[in-house]
Design a protein around this motif. Sequence first.
Motif, PDB file in Angstrom:
ATOM      1  N   ALA A  13      38.072  32.673  39.794  1.00 41.76           N
ATOM      2  CA  ALA A  13      38.722  32.699  38.688  1.00 41.76           C
ATOM      3  C   ALA A  13      39.302  34.130  38.543  1.00 41.76           C
ATOM      4  N   ASP A  14      38.677  34.981  38.810  1.00 42.91           N
ATOM      5  CA  ASP A  14      39.393  36.360  38.964  1.00 42.91           C
ATOM      6  C   ASP A  14      40.458  36.448  39.611  1.00 42.91           C
ATOM      7  N   ALA A  15      40.453  35.871  40.851  1.00 41.78           N
ATOM      8  CA  ALA A  15      41.564  35.886  41.615  1.00 41.78           C
ATOM      9  C   ALA A  15      42.712  35.111  41.368  1.00 41.78           C
ATOM     10  N   ARG A  16      42.384  33.931  40.687  1.00 36.23           N
ATOM     11  CA  ARG A  16      43.602  33.120  40.142  1.00 36.23           C
ATOM     12  C   ARG A  16      44.148  33.892  38.976  1.00 36.23           C
ATOM     13  N   VAL A  17      43.677  34.434  38.116  1.00 40.14           N
ATOM     14  CA  VAL A  17      43.955  35.081  36.962  1.00 40.14           C
ATOM     15  C   VAL A  17      44.822  36.297  37.351  1.00 40.14           C
ATOM     16  N   ALA A  18      44.289  37.129  38.217  1.00 33.11           N
ATOM     17  CA  ALA A  18      45.185  38.303  38.728  1.00 33.11           C
ATOM     18  C   ALA A  18      46.383  37.931  39.304  1.00 33.11           C
ATOM     19  N   VAL A  19      46.288  36.833  40.055  1.00 30.46           N
ATOM     20  CA  VAL A  19      47.401  36.547  40.883  1.00 30.46           C
ATOM     21  C   VAL A  19      48.458  36.115  40.014  1.00 30.46           C
ATOM     22  N   VAL A 211      41.365  46.694  34.234  1.00 33.11           N
ATOM     23  CA  VAL A 211      42.044  45.627  33.958  1.00 33.11           C
ATOM     24  C   VAL A 211      41.195  44.391  33.714  1.00 33.11           C
ATOM     25  N   ARG A 212      39.807  44.530  33.242  1.00 33.78           N
ATOM     26  CA  ARG A 212      38.751  43.522  32.911  1.00 33.78           C
ATOM     27  C   ARG A 212      38.737  43.513  31.398  1.00 33.78           C
ATOM     28  N   VAL A 213      38.216  42.326  31.007  1.00 34.92           N
ATOM     29  CA  VAL A 213      38.098  42.237  29.275  1.00 34.92           C
ATOM     30  C   VAL A 213      37.055  43.463  28.930  1.00 34.92           C
ATOM     31  N   SER A 215      37.313  46.651  29.584  1.00 39.44           N
ATOM     32  CA  SER A 215      37.295  47.395  30.548  1.00 39.44           C
ATOM     33  C   SER A 215      35.826  47.498  31.260  1.00 39.44           C
ATOM     34  N   ASN A 216      35.210  46.308  31.083  1.00 40.62           N
ATOM     35  CA  ASN A 216      33.743  46.390  31.508  1.00 40.62           C
ATOM     36  C   ASN A 216      33.680  45.672  32.779  1.00 40.62           C
ATOM     37  N   GLY A 217      33.273  46.247  33.982  1.00 40.89           N
ATOM     38  CA  GLY A 217      33.257  45.965  35.424  1.00 40.89           C
ATOM     39  C   GLY A 217      32.682  44.662  35.678  1.00 40.89           C
ATOM     40  N   LEU A 218      31.871  44.231  34.968  1.00 39.78           N
ATOM     41  CA  LEU A 218      31.106  42.825  34.970  1.00 39.78           C
ATOM     42  C   LEU A 218      31.804  41.809  34.208  1.00 39.78           C
ATOM     43  N   ALA A 219      32.776  42.199  33.458  1.00 39.21           N
ATOM     44  CA  ALA A 219      33.600  41.063  32.564  1.00 39.21           C
ATOM     45  C   ALA A 219      34.756  40.453  33.583  1.00 39.21           C
ATOM     46  N   VAL A 221      38.604  39.232  34.754  1.00 43.18           N
ATOM     47  CA  VAL A 221      39.745  39.892  34.884  1.00 43.18           C
ATOM     48  C   VAL A 221      40.522  39.508  33.709  1.00 43.18           C
ATOM     49  N   ASP A 222      41.154  40.546  32.887  1.00 41.62           N
ATOM     50  CA  ASP A 222      41.956  40.247  31.827  1.00 41.62           C
ATOM     51  C   ASP A 222      43.448  40.010  32.298  1.00 41.62           C
ATOM     52  N   ALA A 223      44.000  38.852  32.103  1.00 45.30           N
ATOM     53  CA  ALA A 223      45.543  38.442  32.404  1.00 45.30           C
ATOM     54  C   ALA A 223      46.403  39.280  31.541  1.00 45.30           C
ATOM     55  N   GLU A 224      46.127  39.665  30.442  1.00 42.43           N
ATOM     56  CA  GLU A 224      47.342  40.514  29.675  1.00 42.43           C
ATOM     57  C   GLU A 224      47.220  42.010  30.308  1.00 42.43           C
ATOM     58  N   LYS A 225      45.999  42.414  30.516  1.00 38.72           N
ATOM     59  CA  LYS A 225      45.882  43.818  31.153  1.00 38.72           C
ATOM     60  C   LYS A 225      46.731  43.890  32.544  1.00 38.72           C
ATOM     61  N   VAL A 226      46.349  42.895  33.333  1.00 36.75           N
ATOM     62  CA  VAL A 226      47.221  42.898  34.575  1.00 36.75           C
ATOM     63  C   VAL A 226      48.675  42.720  34.380  1.00 36.75           C
ATOM     64  N   ALA A 227      49.153  42.093  33.553  1.00 43.50           N
ATOM     65  CA  ALA A 227      50.552  41.776  33.264  1.00 43.50           C
ATOM     66  C   ALA A 227      51.146  43.002  32.838  1.00 43.50           C
ATOM     67  N   GLN A 228      50.303  43.564  31.903  1.00 45.89           N
ATOM     68  CA  GLN A 228      50.682  44.979  31.253  1.00 45.89           C
ATOM     69  C   GLN A 228      50.994  45.928  32.332  1.00 45.89           C
ATOM     70  N   VAL A 229      50.010  46.351  33.321  1.00 44.28           N
ATOM     71  CA  VAL A 229      50.359  47.340  34.337  1.00 44.28           C
ATOM     72  C   VAL A 229      51.400  46.619  35.227  1.00 44.28           C
ATOM     73  N   ARG A 230      51.593  45.471  35.618  1.00 43.64           N
ATOM     74  CA  ARG A 230      52.893  45.040  36.519  1.00 43.64           C
ATOM     75  C   ARG A 230      53.765  45.407  35.664  1.00 43.64           C
ATOM     76  N   ALA A 231      54.149  45.125  34.436  1.00 44.38           N
ATOM     77  CA  ALA A 231      55.425  45.436  33.826  1.00 44.38           C
ATOM     78  C   ALA A 231      55.651  46.945  33.775  1.00 44.38           C
TER      79      ALA A 231
END
Length: 243
Positions: A13-19, A211-213, A215-219, A221-231
Amino acid sequence: MSVLLEVIATTVADARVAVQAGADRLELVTAMGEGGLTPSVGLIEAVVAAVAIPAATVPVNVIVRPHSRSFVYDADDYAVMLRDVRAFKAAGANGIVIGMLNADGEIDRDGLARAIDAADGMVITFHRAFDESRDLREALDVLLGFDAVTNVLTSGGKPSALHAQATIRELVRQARGSRCTVLAGAGLTVDAIAGFVSATQVEAVHFGSGVRVGSNGLAPVDAEKVAQVRALLKAMPSAAQGG
């Protein structure tokens, strides 16, 4: 060309969301709370299949780290690691993320050479064992002597890369013109990334907790944060234009 964004994935799930949110590359690990350990072959195969999007397959680099005791490995550790490297190539990994030191805090050249041989053409990222080496400049010089090492993941020797910007900028300068990219990671945040890239001139960044919900390493991946960094990275001038 915008700065490359690598995101840690620990599940399919992390992989799909991140990509889907814009990651250029994945680092697949388990046990993120221990700094990342070797994942199972089953997980690797599932993630490689999940991100094999037509015309836009995202590379999956897999950590090979059998335990979190230290980065000094014995003969049994190497036997396990080299078996894993071969298995991961068969499982479709793009590359491996590995690192090894000797008791003096120097790069274990022989161990690295054996890993490269086992990788059989896969690209190598030398992970944050680099940050525990005795002398970062000297360690990078050693790694630059290995053509297969295409990335060095580093926080500049500090717990957070944000606290080592001058060091990282120097390492970027040292690696310039080589086949090896300085991949900055650890402690990076959405809010700080633009200033960090501008200050260091890095061409690749690595995100885990940032880029996790929550900012918790065990949570997850947060799609919105990845998208923000990408932008933010896309909007920046090319690092090559910097000083």
